[in-house]
Motif scaffolding. Structure first.
Motif, PDB file in Angstrom:
ATOM      1  N   PHE A 144       1.752   4.078   2.485  1.00 36.13           N
ATOM      2  CA  PHE A 144       1.075   4.225   3.781  1.00 36.13           C
ATOM      3  C   PHE A 144       2.118   4.394   4.880  1.00 36.13           C
ATOM      4  O   PHE A 144       3.298   4.080   4.700  1.00 36.13           O
ATOM      5  CB  PHE A 144       0.215   2.990   4.080  1.00 36.13           C
ATOM      6  CG  PHE A 144       0.975   1.679   4.003  1.00 36.13           C
ATOM      7  CD1 PHE A 144       1.522   1.098   5.135  1.00 36.13           C
ATOM      8  CD2 PHE A 144       1.148   1.044   2.777  1.00 36.13           C
ATOM      9  CE1 PHE A 144       2.229  -0.097   5.058  1.00 36.13           C
ATOM     10  CE2 PHE A 144       1.857  -0.156   2.681  1.00 36.13           C
ATOM     11  CZ  PHE A 144       2.396  -0.727   3.826  1.00 36.13           C
ATOM     12  N   LYS A 145       1.673   4.900   6.000  1.00 34.55           N
ATOM     13  CA  LYS A 145       2.566   5.060   7.152  1.00 34.55           C
ATOM     14  C   LYS A 145       2.605   3.759   7.950  1.00 34.55           C
ATOM     15  O   LYS A 145       1.567   3.114   8.154  1.00 34.55           O
ATOM     16  CB  LYS A 145       2.108   6.219   8.029  1.00 34.55           C
ATOM     17  CG  LYS A 145       2.334   7.576   7.385  1.00 34.55           C
ATOM     18  CD  LYS A 145       2.281   8.687   8.409  1.00 34.55           C
ATOM     19  CE  LYS A 145       2.829   9.981   7.812  1.00 34.55           C
ATOM     20  NZ  LYS A 145       2.954  11.057   8.804  1.00 34.55           N
ATOM     21  N   VAL A 154       7.147   6.305   6.092  1.00 32.17           N
ATOM     22  CA  VAL A 154       6.314   5.863   4.978  1.00 32.17           C
ATOM     23  C   VAL A 154       6.911   4.622   4.323  1.00 32.17           C
ATOM     24  O   VAL A 154       8.132   4.535   4.126  1.00 32.17           O
ATOM     25  CB  VAL A 154       6.156   6.984   3.929  1.00 32.17           C
ATOM     26  CG1 VAL A 154       5.427   6.476   2.677  1.00 32.17           C
ATOM     27  CG2 VAL A 154       5.408   8.167   4.524  1.00 32.17           C
ATOM     28  N   ILE A 155       6.038   3.679   4.002  1.00 27.95           N
ATOM     29  CA  ILE A 155       6.419   2.498   3.217  1.00 27.95           C
ATOM     30  C   ILE A 155       5.610   2.514   1.923  1.00 27.95           C
ATOM     31  O   ILE A 155       4.412   2.814   1.931  1.00 27.95           O
ATOM     32  CB  ILE A 155       6.153   1.196   3.988  1.00 27.95           C
ATOM     33  CG1 ILE A 155       7.152   1.061   5.145  1.00 27.95           C
ATOM     34  CG2 ILE A 155       6.256  -0.030   3.072  1.00 27.95           C
ATOM     35  CD1 ILE A 155       6.945  -0.156   6.017  1.00 27.95           C
ATOM     36  N   GLY A 163      -7.027   8.402   0.139  1.00 25.04           N
ATOM     37  CA  GLY A 163      -8.149   8.126   1.030  1.00 25.04           C
ATOM     38  C   GLY A 163      -7.690   7.527   2.333  1.00 25.04           C
ATOM     39  O   GLY A 163      -6.852   6.630   2.351  1.00 25.04           O
ATOM     40  N   ASN A 164      -8.224   8.066   3.461  1.00 23.85           N
ATOM     41  CA  ASN A 164      -7.960   7.492   4.788  1.00 23.85           C
ATOM     42  C   ASN A 164      -6.481   7.387   5.101  1.00 23.85           C
ATOM     43  O   ASN A 164      -6.002   6.358   5.586  1.00 23.85           O
ATOM     44  CB  ASN A 164      -8.633   6.123   4.911  1.00 23.85           C
ATOM     45  CG  ASN A 164     -10.127   6.190   4.648  1.00 23.85           C
ATOM     46  OD1 ASN A 164     -10.566   5.930   3.527  1.00 23.85           O
ATOM     47  ND2 ASN A 164     -10.911   6.568   5.651  1.00 23.85           N
ATOM     48  N   THR A 165      -5.753   8.443   4.806  1.00 27.31           N
ATOM     49  CA  THR A 165      -4.305   8.594   5.067  1.00 27.31           C
ATOM     50  C   THR A 165      -3.443   7.638   4.247  1.00 27.31           C
ATOM     51  O   THR A 165      -2.248   7.515   4.499  1.00 27.31           O
ATOM     52  CB  THR A 165      -3.947   8.429   6.566  1.00 27.31           C
ATOM     53  OG1 THR A 165      -4.067   7.044   6.948  1.00 27.31           O
ATOM     54  CG2 THR A 165      -4.833   9.297   7.452  1.00 27.31           C
ATOM     55  N   LYS A 166      -4.035   6.981   3.266  1.00 31.75           N
ATOM     56  CA  LYS A 166      -3.279   6.041   2.421  1.00 31.75           C
ATOM     57  C   LYS A 166      -3.375   6.465   0.963  1.00 31.75           C
ATOM     58  O   LYS A 166      -4.293   7.206   0.583  1.00 31.75           O
ATOM     59  CB  LYS A 166      -3.821   4.616   2.615  1.00 31.75           C
ATOM     60  CG  LYS A 166      -3.660   4.096   4.050  1.00 31.75           C
ATOM     61  CD  LYS A 166      -4.235   2.712   4.218  1.00 31.75           C
ATOM     62  CE  LYS A 166      -5.744   2.696   4.368  1.00 31.75           C
ATOM     63  NZ  LYS A 166      -6.224   3.236   5.648  1.00 31.75           N
ATOM     64  N   MET A 173       0.319  14.129   1.593  1.00 30.32           N
ATOM     65  CA  MET A 173      -0.260  13.021   0.832  1.00 30.32           C
ATOM     66  C   MET A 173      -0.747  11.891   1.727  1.00 30.32           C
ATOM     67  O   MET A 173      -1.543  11.055   1.297  1.00 30.32           O
ATOM     68  CB  MET A 173       0.756  12.496  -0.182  1.00 30.32           C
ATOM     69  CG  MET A 173       1.031  13.479  -1.310  1.00 30.32           C
ATOM     70  SD  MET A 173       2.458  13.037  -2.333  1.00 30.32           S
ATOM     71  CE  MET A 173       1.812  11.579  -3.175  1.00 30.32           C
ATOM     72  N   HIS A 174      -0.274  11.847   2.972  1.00 32.01           N
ATOM     73  CA  HIS A 174      -0.701  10.806   3.909  1.00 32.01           C
ATOM     74  C   HIS A 174      -1.499  11.397   5.072  1.00 32.01           C
ATOM     75  O   HIS A 174      -1.575  10.801   6.142  1.00 32.01           O
ATOM     76  CB  HIS A 174       0.517  10.020   4.415  1.00 32.01           C
ATOM     77  CG  HIS A 174       1.224   9.275   3.319  1.00 32.01           C
ATOM     78  ND1 HIS A 174       2.210   9.861   2.554  1.00 32.01           N
ATOM     79  CD2 HIS A 174       1.069   8.010   2.841  1.00 32.01           C
ATOM     80  CE1 HIS A 174       2.637   8.984   1.660  1.00 32.01           C
ATOM     81  NE2 HIS A 174       1.963   7.855   1.807  1.00 32.01           N
TER      82      HIS A 174
END
Length: 388
Positions: free
Chosen positions: A233-234, A184-185, A212-215, A368-369
């Motif tokens: 986000f990843k 994760v960053i 939303g949308n893994t972010k 969360m992601h």
């Protein structure tokens, strides 16, 4: 006391290092804090911290600073909105948050990092903190260590306690284990409330967590009104270099956000359009859950230097301050005959406790992601707020 006639060097003047210095001084120990900042007026970065009853607040109580803390923390800063990527609110405790106060296990009062640091600094004896002391190296001398700093000075200590953060320069003297990248960053930005009026009208001094949308976008309002925010986000560990982004170029960052968060409402662009620069990409690391090392009689670690973890359980600063509390008790107690025995007992307990908190942080980060992050977080918050 095991620290009688011993000189103690704490390297790093963050919450943990300063808390430990205060606790040791209450026990009449001879302690110095070596801090790389040039003076106490250096800007303290980062989002506000929420203090937990059995860790951060427990240390503050033991440091005899609870009454000062009550005048320093920000009531209401723990109020939370959970939103989706379109800016719709799915959870709010702004109007229905149950009355919680000091002593309640769910009460997590928020404090900005600067006021927390000032509170701790003012509790210390004069000249405790040696500013402009950027640690470079150390070598064994007598029963302790001779520390060397970037400004050319040196200092001796019988016991060195590393509180110098995730990139600790002292940790390699004790352990060769290195932090692991979590995947994760968090891209950190800051914007004044005047420049983000729509978000400011929503956040009302508290926090926003949007999924939303893994972010994610995660943010908290600071004491001065600024909005500290993170796009989380990843990404690959090399993303900051490989992205080609100039993190001082607001136009580039806005374009990146519009592409990376393309499904998200225009509401959030206000943050990127008006933020101050540079943005800071923060790669999220953690220490292996099974880490161990051989105890030394004159050196130990605490806080992020010992157990850096993701921020997704709010445990990092709290675990660090609990380290300070427990280490001070081990060093000042009468249960151990030698410093090495006391340090060994502290380290075993600290590693076990930190591994549990790190695992919770990692699991929260995955939730969360994930694709169903919003549902997962709503379930989590509704479980802690039974009035919803």
């Amino acid at each position: 006391m095991l620290t009688d006639n011993k000189s103690i060097a704490i390297v790093g003047g963050g919450p943990a290092g300063l808390t430990l210095a205060r606790l040791l001084q209450l026990k009449n120990a001879n302690v110095k804090v070596y801090e790389r900042d040039t003076n106490k007026y250096a800007r303290v970065q980062g989002s506000p911290l929420d203090m937990h009853e059995d860790s951060g607040l427990a240390a503050i109580r033991k440091a005899e600073l609870l009454e000062v803390f009550k005048k320093t923390f920000r009531p209401g800063a723990d109020k939370t909105l959970i939103m989706n990527d379109q800016g719709e609110i799915f959870f709010s405790d702004h109007g229905a948050k149950p009355e919680e106060d000091f002593g309640d296990e769910h009460f997590r009062p928020e404090i900005d990092r600067g006021p927390l640091r000032n509170m701790l600094l003012e509790s210390l004896q004069p000249e405790t903190v040696v500013w402009d002391s950027h640690f470079v190296s150390m070598e064994p001398q007598n029963e302790g260590w001779l520390l060397h700093f970037k400004n050319g000075t040196s200092a001796y200590a019988d016991l060195v306690i590393a509180s110098d953060g995730a990139n600790s320069k002292i940790r390699p003297y004790l352990s060769d284990q290195k932090p692991v990248y979590s995947g994760v960053i968090m891209l950190e930005g800051n914007v004044s409330k005047e420049n983000a009026p729509h978000i400011d009208a929503l956040i009302k001094g508290g926090k926003i967590m949007a999924f939303g949308n893994t972010k994610n976008i995660l943010m908290g309002q600071k004491g001065n009104g600024d909005l500290g925010f993170y796009a989380s986000f990843k990404a690959d560990e090399n993303w900051p270099a490989e992205s080609g982004l100039d993190f001082s170029d607001k136009t580039q960052l806005l374009t990146w956000f519009q592409e990376k968060y393309s499904e998200w409402s225009d509401l959030w662009q206000e943050l990127f359009e008006n933020a101050s620069t540079p943005f800071i990409p923060r790669l999220i690391y953690y220490m292996p859950l099974d880490q161990t090392w051989e105890t030394m009689p004159n050196l130990t670690l605490m806080g992020d230097a010992a157990h850096v973890m993701p921020p997704f359980a709010g445990e990092g600063a709290n675990m660090a301050m609990l380290d300070a509390l427990e280490l001070s008790e081990y060093l000042a107690g009468s249960n151990y005959k030698t410093l090495k025995e006391a340090i060994a007992a502290y380290e075993v307990n600290m590693r076990k406790r930190a591994a549990k908190a790190t695992l919770e942080s990692l699991e929260n980060g995955e939730l969360m992601h994930s694709e169903n992050a919003l549902t997962a977080m709503l379930n989590f918050f509704n479980g802690h707020h039974t009035d919803q």
